[in-house]
Write a protein that holds these residues in place. Structure first.
Motif, PDB file in Angstrom:
ATOM      1  N   MET A  86     115.337 -17.048  52.090  1.00  0.00           N
ATOM      2  CA  MET A  86     115.071 -15.712  51.139  1.00  0.00           C
ATOM      3  C   MET A  86     115.939 -14.617  51.686  1.00  0.00           C
ATOM      4  O   MET A  86     116.244 -14.744  52.843  1.00  0.00           O
ATOM      5  CB  MET A  86     113.518 -15.089  51.053  1.00  0.00           C
ATOM      6  N   SER A  97     116.341 -10.324  51.614  1.00  0.00           N
ATOM      7  CA  SER A  97     115.530  -9.200  51.458  1.00  0.00           C
ATOM      8  C   SER A  97     116.667  -8.194  50.692  1.00  0.00           C
ATOM      9  O   SER A  97     117.697  -8.435  50.370  1.00  0.00           O
ATOM     10  CB  SER A  97     115.297  -8.536  52.557  1.00  0.00           C
ATOM     11  N   ASN A  98     115.978  -6.965  50.106  1.00  0.00           N
ATOM     12  CA  ASN A  98     116.538  -6.188  49.351  1.00  0.00           C
ATOM     13  C   ASN A  98     117.891  -5.596  50.076  1.00  0.00           C
ATOM     14  O   ASN A  98     118.763  -5.153  49.247  1.00  0.00           O
ATOM     15  CB  ASN A  98     115.790  -4.969  48.814  1.00  0.00           C
ATOM     16  N   LEU A 110     114.403  -6.327  37.115  1.00  0.00           N
ATOM     17  CA  LEU A 110     113.728  -7.302  36.803  1.00  0.00           C
ATOM     18  C   LEU A 110     113.675  -7.839  35.394  1.00  0.00           C
ATOM     19  O   LEU A 110     113.524  -8.765  34.970  1.00  0.00           O
ATOM     20  CB  LEU A 110     112.303  -7.269  37.539  1.00  0.00           C
ATOM     21  N   THR A 124     105.965  -8.469  44.629  1.00  0.00           N
ATOM     22  CA  THR A 124     106.547  -8.183  45.712  1.00  0.00           C
ATOM     23  C   THR A 124     108.117  -7.953  45.556  1.00  0.00           C
ATOM     24  O   THR A 124     109.064  -7.184  46.352  1.00  0.00           O
ATOM     25  CB  THR A 124     106.572  -9.463  46.833  1.00  0.00           C
ATOM     26  N   TYR A 125     108.613  -8.460  44.353  1.00  0.00           N
ATOM     27  CA  TYR A 125     109.887  -8.179  43.838  1.00  0.00           C
ATOM     28  C   TYR A 125     110.155  -6.590  43.407  1.00  0.00           C
ATOM     29  O   TYR A 125     109.340  -6.322  42.635  1.00  0.00           O
ATOM     30  CB  TYR A 125     110.392  -9.107  42.633  1.00  0.00           C
ATOM     31  N   GLU A 126     111.171  -6.197  43.907  1.00  0.00           N
ATOM     32  CA  GLU A 126     111.606  -4.779  43.428  1.00  0.00           C
ATOM     33  C   GLU A 126     112.786  -5.085  42.256  1.00  0.00           C
ATOM     34  O   GLU A 126     112.976  -4.126  41.550  1.00  0.00           O
ATOM     35  CB  GLU A 126     112.169  -4.066  44.553  1.00  0.00           C
ATOM     36  N   LYS A 127     113.648  -6.148  42.770  1.00  0.00           N
ATOM     37  CA  LYS A 127     114.833  -6.034  41.958  1.00  0.00           C
ATOM     38  C   LYS A 127     115.304  -7.692  41.819  1.00  0.00           C
ATOM     39  O   LYS A 127     114.649  -8.330  43.027  1.00  0.00           O
ATOM     40  CB  LYS A 127     116.017  -5.216  42.154  1.00  0.00           C
ATOM     41  N   TYR A 128     116.050  -7.973  40.987  1.00  0.00           N
ATOM     42  CA  TYR A 128     116.652  -9.394  41.280  1.00  0.00           C
ATOM     43  C   TYR A 128     118.173  -9.443  41.521  1.00  0.00           C
ATOM     44  O   TYR A 128     118.892  -9.118  40.273  1.00  0.00           O
ATOM     45  CB  TYR A 128     115.960 -10.393  39.841  1.00  0.00           C
ATOM     46  N   TRP A 175     107.155 -11.330  37.064  1.00  0.00           N
ATOM     47  CA  TRP A 175     107.769 -11.612  38.413  1.00  0.00           C
ATOM     48  C   TRP A 175     106.683 -11.306  39.659  1.00  0.00           C
ATOM     49  O   TRP A 175     105.766 -10.547  39.060  1.00  0.00           O
ATOM     50  CB  TRP A 175     108.922 -10.692  38.746  1.00  0.00           C
TER      51      TRP A 175
END
Length: 214
Positions: free
Chosen positions: A174, A176-177, A132, A123-127, A120
């Motif tokens: 998009m 955000s978290n 992830l 910049t991704y922390e979780k999906y 991934w």
């Protein structure tokens, strides 16, 4: 219309709303303002709070890499050429984490007819609500937000098939978290890597151009 504006931005944009007794003209001098207005009009035609999930994707000429504003993409392109687009199982992880390649996404394209998540973007922390790692190795068609992901991987299939890099401009909605949504416009350099006769990887090197709240 959005694709035309992104690929060939005019100096002035005039929007005319047809289909009602009152069809005002809107003159916009700024491309970002024009796109924001089109997105707002687009949202008005959809039911409730629904917004389009599929991104707008425009293919750009690789000649644009000569611009100094794209220095990070230039470095990635140069490193790819120096490596002669060759990859082994030992350096797959290095490409996924190397700052030269922007910490972008990395996909495995077995047979060039499937797209599996190999890494991934950093910049991704979780999906969504899941870690992830739960989605590593998954086919993009099986991901929760396939409506967004699948169109973005068409460039991956094109690069893997032609074994040629691609430069694309993407405008996408998009999340955000914290759950807030925003529009992001970014360029990405798609680089194909050969690992065997029919075993390929593709990495995506991003360059953010604009972030705008909904």
């Amino acid at each position: 219309m959005i694709e035309i504006l992104l690929s060939r931005p005019p100096p002035c944009i005039v929007l005319e709303r047809i289909g009602s007794l009152f069809a005002p003209l809107e003159v916009l001098q700024n491309l970002n303002d024009a796109l924001a207005r089109l997105r707002a009009l687009q949202a008005e035609t959809l039911a409730g709070d629904e917004l389009p999930a599929a991104p707008t994707i425009v293919t750009l000429s690789l000649d644009r890499l000569r611009d100094s504003k794209r220095a990070s993409l230039q470095r990635a392109f140069a490193a790819w050429r120096q490596a002669r687009a060759h990859i082994t199982t030992r350096n797959v992880t290095e490409i996924a984490t190397s700052p030269v390649f922007g910490g972008g996404a990395l996909a495995w394209m077995p047979g060039r007819d499937r797209c599996l998540i190999e890494a991934w973007p950093q910049t991704y922390e979780k999906y969504g609500d899941s870690p992830l790692d739960n989605f590593l190795g998954c086919d993009v068609r099986d991901l929760p937000d396939a409506a967004y992901i699948v169109p973005t991987t068409r460039g991956y299939f094109a690069a893997a098939s032609s074994q040629e890099p691609r430069l694309e401009l993407i405008e996408a909605l998009m999340t955000s978290n914290d759950g807030t949504r925003f529009w992001c416009r970014y360029e990405r350099l798609v680089l194909p890597w050969r690992a065997g006769a029919s075993d390929d990887f593709v990495c995506s090197v991003p360059l953010v151009r604009l972030v705008r709240r909904c």
